[in-house]
Design a protein around this motif. Structure first.
Motif, PDB file in Angstrom:
ATOM      1  N   LEU A  14      34.465 -13.886  33.153  1.00  0.00           N
ATOM      2  CA  LEU A  14      35.143 -12.526  33.442  1.00  0.00           C
ATOM      3  C   LEU A  14      36.522 -12.865  33.268  1.00  0.00           C
ATOM      4  N   ALA A  15      37.119 -13.894  34.149  1.00  0.00           N
ATOM      5  CA  ALA A  15      38.609 -14.213  34.199  1.00  0.00           C
ATOM      6  C   ALA A  15      38.958 -14.678  32.566  1.00  0.00           C
ATOM      7  N   PHE A  16      38.204 -15.617  31.796  1.00  0.00           N
ATOM      8  CA  PHE A  16      38.450 -15.766  30.682  1.00  0.00           C
ATOM      9  C   PHE A  16      38.740 -14.884  29.514  1.00  0.00           C
ATOM     10  N   GLU A  17      37.845 -13.853  29.669  1.00  0.00           N
ATOM     11  CA  GLU A  17      37.779 -12.645  29.064  1.00  0.00           C
ATOM     12  C   GLU A  17      39.068 -11.609  29.244  1.00  0.00           C
ATOM     13  N   ALA A  18      39.175 -11.415  30.476  1.00  0.00           N
ATOM     14  CA  ALA A  18      40.584 -10.655  30.996  1.00  0.00           C
ATOM     15  C   ALA A  18      41.697 -11.371  30.419  1.00  0.00           C
ATOM     16  N   VAL A  19      41.910 -12.741  30.602  1.00  0.00           N
ATOM     17  CA  VAL A  19      43.064 -13.287  30.015  1.00  0.00           C
ATOM     18  C   VAL A  19      43.318 -13.097  28.556  1.00  0.00           C
ATOM     19  N   THR A  20      42.043 -13.437  27.593  1.00  0.00           N
ATOM     20  CA  THR A  20      42.077 -13.149  26.267  1.00  0.00           C
ATOM     21  C   THR A  20      42.474 -11.700  25.921  1.00  0.00           C
ATOM     22  N   VAL A  25      46.646  -8.136  23.572  1.00  0.00           N
ATOM     23  CA  VAL A  25      47.665  -6.958  23.931  1.00  0.00           C
ATOM     24  C   VAL A  25      49.253  -7.337  24.060  1.00  0.00           C
ATOM     25  N   VAL A  26      49.350  -8.284  25.027  1.00  0.00           N
ATOM     26  CA  VAL A  26      50.725  -8.718  25.032  1.00  0.00           C
ATOM     27  C   VAL A  26      51.204  -9.409  23.781  1.00  0.00           C
ATOM     28  N   PHE A  27      50.936 -10.214  23.135  1.00  0.00           N
ATOM     29  CA  PHE A  27      51.363 -11.009  22.114  1.00  0.00           C
ATOM     30  C   PHE A  27      51.491 -10.179  20.875  1.00  0.00           C
ATOM     31  N   VAL A  32      53.124  -4.935  16.649  1.00  0.00           N
ATOM     32  CA  VAL A  32      52.591  -3.763  15.743  1.00  0.00           C
ATOM     33  C   VAL A  32      53.012  -2.418  16.092  1.00  0.00           C
ATOM     34  N   TRP A  33      53.543  -2.363  17.405  1.00  0.00           N
ATOM     35  CA  TRP A  33      54.106  -1.120  17.891  1.00  0.00           C
ATOM     36  C   TRP A  33      55.363  -0.942  18.135  1.00  0.00           C
ATOM     37  N   PRO A  34      56.276   0.144  17.932  1.00  0.00           N
ATOM     38  CA  PRO A  34      55.821   1.457  17.200  1.00  0.00           C
ATOM     39  C   PRO A  34      55.799   1.524  15.778  1.00  0.00           C
ATOM     40  N   PRO A  35      54.574   2.003  15.202  1.00  0.00           N
ATOM     41  CA  PRO A  35      54.792   1.929  13.629  1.00  0.00           C
ATOM     42  C   PRO A  35      55.757   2.836  13.145  1.00  0.00           C
ATOM     43  N   GLU A  36      56.310   2.200  11.865  1.00  0.00           N
ATOM     44  CA  GLU A  36      57.472   2.717  11.249  1.00  0.00           C
ATOM     45  C   GLU A  36      56.999   3.573   9.937  1.00  0.00           C
ATOM     46  N   LEU A  46      44.078  -1.057  12.869  1.00  0.00           N
ATOM     47  CA  LEU A  46      43.183  -2.303  12.600  1.00  0.00           C
ATOM     48  C   LEU A  46      43.219  -2.924  14.114  1.00  0.00           C
ATOM     49  N   PHE A  47      44.723  -3.177  14.597  1.00  0.00           N
ATOM     50  CA  PHE A  47      44.683  -3.802  15.650  1.00  0.00           C
ATOM     51  C   PHE A  47      43.797  -3.096  16.941  1.00  0.00           C
TER      52      PHE A  47
END
Length: 106
Positions: A14-20, A25-27, A32-36, A46-47
């Motif tokens: 669970l910790a590995f999945e949360a970190v993944t 999302v962080v990197f 990709v946000w905000p779309p232009e 896609l993301f």
């Protein structure tokens, strides 16, 4: 007296999945946000699909039952590579060919 902390494999998973998910999302999120333009919107879509697919795969991996493994639905099922599976298949076929025995007098 020493103190120790025991972590089960499930907690580590669970910790590995949360970190993944968090790292994804962080990197990738700020890239990709905000779309232009239309291509940016497609990239965001896609993301989002990748993140949802990863969450679904992680959720589904918890629901795999033990009966699923070593059956025809298992991706690693290969009775030729495993003599035990080949013997089991031959045994099942032999048992299926046996008569029912309902017509015998006891």
């Amino acid at each position: 007296m020493s103190r120790s902390v025991e972590l089960s494999g499930r907690v580590l998973l669970l910790a590995f999945e949360a970190v993944t998910l968090l790292a994804l999302v962080v990197f990738v999120g700020p890239v990709v946000w905000p779309p232009e333009d239309a291509a940016g919107v497609a990239l965001v879509a896609l993301f989002v699909l990748v993140v949802l697919g990863l969450v679904a795969a992680m959720w589904r991996s918890r629901r795999v039952e033990a009966s699923y493994l070593r059956s025809r639905y298992d991706i690693a099922y290969d009775p030729v590579a495993d003599p035990g599976l080949a013997a089991k298949e031959r045994w099942k076929k032999a048992v299926a060919r046996l008569p029912d025995g309902e017509d015998e007098d006891e």
